[in-house]
Design a protein around this motif. Structure first.
Motif, PDB file in Angstrom:
ATOM      1  N   THR A  59      33.066  33.222  44.696  1.00  7.77           N
ATOM      2  CA  THR A  59      34.207  33.664  43.894  1.00  7.77           C
ATOM      3  C   THR A  59      34.516  35.132  44.132  1.00  7.77           C
ATOM      4  O   THR A  59      35.678  35.525  44.296  1.00  7.77           O
ATOM      5  CB  THR A  59      33.925  33.417  42.398  1.00  7.77           C
ATOM      6  OG1 THR A  59      33.620  32.049  42.185  1.00  7.77           O
ATOM      7  CG2 THR A  59      35.130  33.804  41.554  1.00  7.77           C
ATOM      8  N   CYS A  62      36.063  35.680  47.616  1.00 12.40           N
ATOM      9  CA  CYS A  62      37.456  35.212  47.638  1.00 12.40           C
ATOM     10  C   CYS A  62      38.376  36.182  46.909  1.00 12.40           C
ATOM     11  O   CYS A  62      39.475  36.485  47.380  1.00 12.40           O
ATOM     12  CB  CYS A  62      37.556  33.817  47.008  1.00 12.40           C
ATOM     13  SG  CYS A  62      36.793  32.509  47.988  1.00 12.40           S
ATOM     14  N   HIS A  63      37.935  36.693  45.758  1.00 13.16           N
ATOM     15  CA  HIS A  63      38.755  37.637  45.004  1.00 13.16           C
ATOM     16  C   HIS A  63      38.948  38.945  45.772  1.00 13.16           C
ATOM     17  O   HIS A  63      40.033  39.548  45.737  1.00 13.16           O
ATOM     18  CB  HIS A  63      38.120  37.902  43.641  1.00 13.16           C
ATOM     19  CG  HIS A  63      38.295  36.768  42.677  1.00 13.16           C
ATOM     20  ND1 HIS A  63      37.764  36.770  41.404  1.00 13.16           N
ATOM     21  CD2 HIS A  63      38.938  35.580  42.803  1.00 13.16           C
ATOM     22  CE1 HIS A  63      38.063  35.647  40.783  1.00 13.16           C
ATOM     23  NE2 HIS A  63      38.784  34.904  41.616  1.00 13.16           N
TER      24      HIS A  63
END
Length: 206
Positions: A59, A62-63
């Motif tokens: 996560t 990806c951010h």
């Protein structure tokens, strides 16, 4: 206060040369203050996100990529409205010298590991086994992220502390080395010399 002498230091040459003498050595010894501070701040932020905010690795990556893509998109398409120079593609590439340095150190590690594992020096073999066992025990009390972050903090603090207090550390290390040698000489004569060993063939490295 230990007496300072002209004897070679703990590593036999300047610490900057021991660390590779390049950009990485400058960062670890804080000769490039901006880069060192930026890297420490970056790793501290990553540690905070993983350990405090409890971000998931996928996560988070990806951010970060989404944020970078949005920044570059806005930057590129608003180039006529702002005076900032657009980043060049080469600004994102890892220098060849860094890759060569890591590759060289990794190969050196593999050769050292092989030499130790063959038992040519039984004392060093058992010291390495004991050290790894101690590290594995300590690792049970830390999460992976905390252990990596602690190791990173040691890398960016211990070299500069050693450079600043080199003579004092060398004095203590010399005394400790003499005590360890006496201990292992006793262990060698009473235990290690009685262990049967087969011949170890010498191998040439390419």
């Amino acid at each position: 206060m230990p007496i300072r002498s002209n004897q070679p230091g703990l590593f036999g040459r300047p610490l900057h040369a021991v660390l590779g003498g390049g950009k990485i050595a400058d960062i670890l010894l804080w000769k490039d203050m901006k880069s060192s501070a930026a890297i420490v701040a970056g790793f501290s932020m990553v540690w905070f996100l993983f350990e405090v905010v409890e971000y998931n690795l996928v996560t988070l990556l990806c951010h970060i990529l989404i944020a970078l893509m949005l920044i570059l998109f806005i930057w590129y398409n608003a180039a006529g409205l702002i005076t900032w120079k657009l980043p060049d593609i080469y600004d994102f590439e890892i220098p060849d010298s860094t890759v060569r340095f890591i590759h060289k150190k990794f190969n050196l590690f593999l050769r050292k590991f092989y030499d130790i594992s063959t038992g040519k020096d039984l004392r060093f073999f058992f010291v390495t086994i004991a050290g790894l066992w101690i590290m594995s025990t300590i690792g049970n009390f830390f999460s992976t992220v905390n252990l990596l972050y602690t190791t990173f903090l040691c890398l960016v603090t211990l070299p500069i502390m050693y450079e600043r207090y080199e003579h004092e550390v060398d004095y203590l290390a010399s005394k400790g080395n003499q005590d360890v040698k006496r201990l292992f000489n006793k262990l060698d004569s009473t235990v290690l010399n009685r262990i049967p060993r087969g011949p170890v063939k010498e191998k040439k490295y390419r």
